[in-house]
Motif scaffolding. Structure first.
Motif, PDB file in Angstrom:
ATOM      1  N   ASN A 162       0.829  -1.209   0.000  1.00  0.00           N
ATOM      2  CA  ASN A 162       0.000   0.000   0.000  1.00  0.00           C
ATOM      3  C   ASN A 162       0.864   1.259   0.000  1.00  0.00           C
ATOM      4  O   ASN A 162       2.059   1.221   0.306  1.00  0.00           O
ATOM      5  N   TYR A 163       0.235   2.363  -0.317  1.00  0.00           N
ATOM      6  CA  TYR A 163       0.946   3.631  -0.483  1.00  0.00           C
ATOM      7  C   TYR A 163       1.693   4.029   0.784  1.00  0.00           C
ATOM      8  O   TYR A 163       2.850   4.449   0.723  1.00  0.00           O
ATOM      9  N   GLN A 164       1.029   3.894   1.936  1.00  0.00           N
ATOM     10  CA  GLN A 164       1.633   4.322   3.184  1.00  0.00           C
ATOM     11  C   GLN A 164       2.901   3.525   3.493  1.00  0.00           C
ATOM     12  O   GLN A 164       3.892   4.077   3.977  1.00  0.00           O
ATOM     13  N   THR A 165       2.855   2.234   3.201  1.00  0.00           N
ATOM     14  CA  THR A 165       4.045   1.395   3.419  1.00  0.00           C
ATOM     15  C   THR A 165       5.178   1.827   2.507  1.00  0.00           C
ATOM     16  O   THR A 165       6.328   1.961   2.939  1.00  0.00           O
ATOM     17  N   ARG A 166       4.863   2.066   1.231  1.00  0.00           N
ATOM     18  CA  ARG A 166       5.904   2.496   0.292  1.00  0.00           C
ATOM     19  C   ARG A 166       6.496   3.838   0.709  1.00  0.00           C
ATOM     20  O   ARG A 166       7.703   4.064   0.582  1.00  0.00           O
ATOM     21  N   TYR A 167       5.646   4.722   1.215  1.00  0.00           N
ATOM     22  CA  TYR A 167       6.118   6.032   1.674  1.00  0.00           C
ATOM     23  C   TYR A 167       7.104   5.874   2.832  1.00  0.00           C
ATOM     24  O   TYR A 167       8.183   6.472   2.835  1.00  0.00           O
ATOM     25  N   LYS A 168       6.750   5.068   3.821  1.00  0.00           N
ATOM     26  CA  LYS A 168       7.619   4.864   4.986  1.00  0.00           C
ATOM     27  C   LYS A 168       8.926   4.185   4.597  1.00  0.00           C
ATOM     28  O   LYS A 168       9.994   4.527   5.123  1.00  0.00           O
ATOM     29  N   LEU A 169       8.845   3.240   3.659  1.00  0.00           N
ATOM     30  CA  LEU A 169      10.056   2.560   3.211  1.00  0.00           C
ATOM     31  C   LEU A 169      10.980   3.514   2.451  1.00  0.00           C
ATOM     32  O   LEU A 169      12.202   3.443   2.578  1.00  0.00           O
ATOM     33  N   ALA A 170      10.380   4.428   1.676  1.00  0.00           N
ATOM     34  CA  ALA A 170      11.169   5.427   0.957  1.00  0.00           C
ATOM     35  C   ALA A 170      11.859   6.377   1.937  1.00  0.00           C
ATOM     36  O   ALA A 170      13.030   6.732   1.770  1.00  0.00           O
ATOM     37  N   LEU A 171      11.126   6.767   2.970  1.00  0.00           N
ATOM     38  CA  LEU A 171      11.718   7.624   3.994  1.00  0.00           C
ATOM     39  C   LEU A 171      12.910   6.936   4.652  1.00  0.00           C
ATOM     40  O   LEU A 171      13.961   7.549   4.858  1.00  0.00           O
ATOM     41  N   LYS A 172      12.758   5.649   4.942  1.00  0.00           N
ATOM     42  CA  LYS A 172      13.853   4.904   5.566  1.00  0.00           C
ATOM     43  C   LYS A 172      15.076   4.870   4.643  1.00  0.00           C
ATOM     44  O   LYS A 172      16.215   4.918   5.105  1.00  0.00           O
ATOM     45  N   VAL A 173      14.850   4.802   3.356  1.00  0.00           N
ATOM     46  CA  VAL A 173      15.963   4.812   2.396  1.00  0.00           C
ATOM     47  C   VAL A 173      16.757   6.102   2.508  1.00  0.00           C
ATOM     48  O   VAL A 173      17.992   6.095   2.608  1.00  0.00           O
ATOM     49  N   PHE A 174      16.065   7.233   2.491  1.00  0.00           N
ATOM     50  CA  PHE A 174      16.780   8.507   2.537  1.00  0.00           C
ATOM     51  C   PHE A 174      17.474   8.699   3.886  1.00  0.00           C
ATOM     52  O   PHE A 174      18.567   9.285   3.947  1.00  0.00           O
ATOM     53  N   GLU A 175      16.883   8.210   4.955  1.00  0.00           N
ATOM     54  CA  GLU A 175      17.553   8.249   6.254  1.00  0.00           C
ATOM     55  C   GLU A 175      18.821   7.385   6.224  1.00  0.00           C
ATOM     56  O   GLU A 175      19.867   7.779   6.750  1.00  0.00           O
ATOM     57  N   THR A 176      18.709   6.229   5.596  1.00  0.00           N
ATOM     58  CA  THR A 176      19.840   5.299   5.537  1.00  0.00           C
ATOM     59  C   THR A 176      20.972   5.839   4.681  1.00  0.00           C
ATOM     60  O   THR A 176      22.146   5.811   5.075  1.00  0.00           O
ATOM     61  N   THR A 177      20.647   6.345   3.490  1.00  0.00           N
ATOM     62  CA  THR A 177      21.704   6.849   2.608  1.00  0.00           C
ATOM     63  C   THR A 177      22.316   8.132   3.168  1.00  0.00           C
ATOM     64  O   THR A 177      23.521   8.373   3.001  1.00  0.00           O
ATOM     65  N   SER A 178      21.513   8.943   3.840  1.00  0.00           N
ATOM     66  CA  SER A 178      22.049  10.139   4.483  1.00  0.00           C
ATOM     67  C   SER A 178      23.040   9.754   5.576  1.00  0.00           C
ATOM     68  O   SER A 178      24.143  10.323   5.673  1.00  0.00           O
ATOM     69  N   ASN A 179      22.672   8.788   6.400  1.00  0.00           N
ATOM     70  CA  ASN A 179      23.552   8.287   7.450  1.00  0.00           C
ATOM     71  C   ASN A 179      24.843   7.720   6.849  1.00  0.00           C
ATOM     72  O   ASN A 179      25.949   7.968   7.341  1.00  0.00           O
ATOM     73  N   TYR A 180      24.685   6.969   5.779  1.00  0.00           N
ATOM     74  CA  TYR A 180      25.818   6.316   5.121  1.00  0.00           C
ATOM     75  C   TYR A 180      26.803   7.356   4.580  1.00  0.00           C
ATOM     76  O   TYR A 180      28.013   7.277   4.816  1.00  0.00           O
ATOM     77  N   ASP A 181      26.287   8.353   3.876  1.00  0.00           N
ATOM     78  CA  ASP A 181      27.155   9.386   3.310  1.00  0.00           C
ATOM     79  C   ASP A 181      27.822  10.224   4.396  1.00  0.00           C
ATOM     80  O   ASP A 181      28.988  10.616   4.274  1.00  0.00           O
ATOM     81  N   THR A 182      27.084  10.500   5.473  1.00  0.00           N
ATOM     82  CA  THR A 182      27.643  11.274   6.577  1.00  0.00           C
ATOM     83  C   THR A 182      28.776  10.514   7.251  1.00  0.00           C
ATOM     84  O   THR A 182      29.808  11.086   7.630  1.00  0.00           O
ATOM     85  N   MET A 183      28.588   9.198   7.400  1.00  0.00           N
ATOM     86  CA  MET A 183      29.621   8.358   7.993  1.00  0.00           C
ATOM     87  C   MET A 183      30.902   8.412   7.163  1.00  0.00           C
ATOM     88  O   MET A 183      32.011   8.529   7.700  1.00  0.00           O
ATOM     89  N   ILE A 184      30.748   8.364   5.853  1.00  0.00           N
ATOM     90  CA  ILE A 184      31.905   8.421   4.950  1.00  0.00           C
ATOM     91  C   ILE A 184      32.588   9.784   5.052  1.00  0.00           C
ATOM     92  O   ILE A 184      33.813   9.879   5.170  1.00  0.00           O
ATOM     93  N   ALA A 185      31.780  10.856   5.023  1.00  0.00           N
ATOM     94  CA  ALA A 185      32.342  12.204   5.109  1.00  0.00           C
ATOM     95  C   ALA A 185      33.075  12.397   6.434  1.00  0.00           C
ATOM     96  O   ALA A 185      34.159  13.002   6.471  1.00  0.00           O
TER      97      ALA A 185
END
Length: 509
Positions: A162-185
């Protein structure tokens, strides 16, 4: 329906893929994931079969191809997108399951080579994840194995998420990639100079634990730690006994550790209440140091936090159980001490190696709409300068430095009084300096005679010096730098008090 699965963390991926296969999904994969799925008996389409291009450059290039990203980013209800996809023979990818190269685990390895760290910077993974998260209206993206169950349940029930699940999963992606890039920086920055005060600041921390509440029961709270463990930090402590740490426990224990680090290798006990020291004492025997710290203010230490830079032995433990304490943190506890302390099952015992380790870093304070960031105050003084006619004795100078370390870590305006390497009274958090001194003198009582005094900032007038002289204080340490320093020096000379300037202020708010 087509899914692309490519994961470093392979927990549950085989079971997940089998369920997809049972529902008729085509599964694309590559590298080690494809190997694991094929070994489990699944039919897998290799990414190279879709792109018509082999993996190359030691696997650095696999999925960076229009037939992959077009399949992820194509908007399903956009006729132009669908026309172009058909013309280019791009098949939609409806489900993407990706997690990233283990950069964190790599840099946490002892002695890891810089080249190995760089090789574990994922490029294709974040690119695909961000693509799918951007197009979450049409694509389900999973970055965390913990989300497999909810995705499978919805697919089995409805044929789609459902839409709400996809939305939450997308949010988790951006949180994860942001964390990942910050860790590298952060890793790259620390290899140069560690400078934090950039034009923009991005920080990443990982949750250590949820807390029952914050400073007060109506406030939600959690405890977060830096990705790379810090020696001597509370996040590295091992809890041996007692209730779960609270928000206030953590804040006060951190304060106790900050003070303890000031005293280095000298056997020292620090007692803290509401982020202010209420007892500090040094002695060759840690049990004696504790007794001195306790007896200097037996009222305030009740319900307090104790930090020790020495092993807690049975003698010290027997003294400690006489009073209600919240936390004891130390490099270790003897078996006999643990037996004694077990009589207080709610008492939190924390074992912390490298307890006096101290290093330059930064501290952060959130304000409404912004962030205050500053270097940790790891300096003690600029230059010790005796400004009075009377020179302090060698013993007085040692005592003055003991007091200076205490006042440095007391909330401003602050006055600390010490004697025989023991904090006998503290005047923290007052709106004027004379008030802080009067509070400390009142608390010390008759014991104030022969004590030394430390002030975290200069005396704007000579009234504090005169009050100290009347109380019987023999020596003073303060930053100096007031417009009327001469008046304070004169008052000291008239009273026979030795005064030392440090040239460095230590406000603490």
């Amino acid at each position: 329906m087509r899914a692309l699965l490519s994961v470093s963390d392979k927990r549950g991926i085989v079971e997940f893929a089998k369920k997809l296969a049972e529902m008729g999904w085509e599964i694309l994969s590559t590298g080690g994931t494809a190997k694991a799925l094929r070994e489990a008996g699944l039919t897998i389409t290799g990414v190279s079969e879709v792109t018509g291009f082999p993996e190359c450059l030691d696997g650095r290039v696999k999925t960076l191809h229009p037939k992959i990203h077009g399949g992820i980013l194509g908007i399903r209800n956009n006729p132009d997108h669908q026309k172009q996809m058909a013309e280019l023979e791009i098949t939609p990818i409806d489900l993407l399951v990706i997690n990233l190269y283990p950069f964190k685990n790599t840099i946490l390895k002892e002695g890891v080579a810089f080249e190995d760290a760089v090789e574990n910077i994922d490029i294709g993974g974040p690119t695909m994840l961000r693509s799918a998260a951007k197009n979450f209206n049409d694509v389900t993206v999973v970055v965390d194995p913990e989300d497999y169950a909810v995705v499978l349940a919805e697919l089995e029930a409805n044929g789609q998420t459902n839409y709400q699940t996809r939305y939450k999963l997308a949010l988790k992606v951006f949180e994860t990639t942001s964390n990942y890039d910050t860790m590298i920086a952060d890793y790259l920055r620390k290899r140069i100079d560690g400078e934090v005060l950039q034009d923009t600041i991005t920080m990443t921390f990982e949750k250590v634990q949820d807390l029952r509440y914050g400073e007060n029961p109506h406030q939600k709270a959690a405890f977060y730690g830096e990705v790379v463990p810090v020696k001597g930090a509370l996040t590295a402590a091992k809890q041996l006994q007692g209730k779960e740490l609270s928000y206030n426990n953590i804040n006060d224990t951190n304060g106790a550790l900050e003070i303890l680090k000031e005293y280095g290798d000298e056997p020292t006990i620090v007692a803290v209440k509401h982020a202010n020291p209420c007892g500090i004492a040094s002695d060759e025997k840690i049990a004696v140091a504790y007794k001195k710290a306790h007896d200097s203010d037996p009222v305030s230490i009740f319900g307090g936090i104790i930090a020790s830079n020495r092993l807690i032995d049975e003698v010290a433990a027997k003294e400690m159980v006489k009073t209600f304490l919240e936390v004891i943190v130390a490099p270790g506890f003897t078996p006999e001490a643990l037996t004694v302390l077990a009589a207080k099952p709610n008492l939190r015992l924390l074992e912390l190696a490298d307890i006096i380790h101290n290093e330059p870093s930064y501290e952060v304070k959130k304000v409404m709409g912004g962030l205050l960031v500053q270097e940790r105050d790891t300096s003690l003084y600029d230059e010790l300068k005796v400004v009075t006619k009377r020179q302090p004795s060698e013993a007085e100078m040692a005592e003055l430095l003991f007091a200076w370390k205490a006042v440095k870590n007391t909330k401003s305006n602050a006055i600390s009084l010490t004697k025989n390497k023991c904090l006998i009274a503290n005047g923290p958090g007052q709106v004027n300096r004379v008030g802080a001194l009067e509070n400390a003198i009142r608390q010390a009582g008759e014991n104030v005679r022969g004590a030394v005094m430390a002030s975290d900032a200069f005396f704007p007038f000579d009234d504090s010096v005169k009050a100290a002289a009347a109380a019987g204080i023999t020596a003073i340490i303060q930053p100096g730098g007031a417009g009327k320093d001469a008046d304070s020096i004169k008052a000291c000379d008239e009273a026979g008090i030795a005064m030392v300037f440090t040239g460095m202020r230590h406000f603490k708010h």
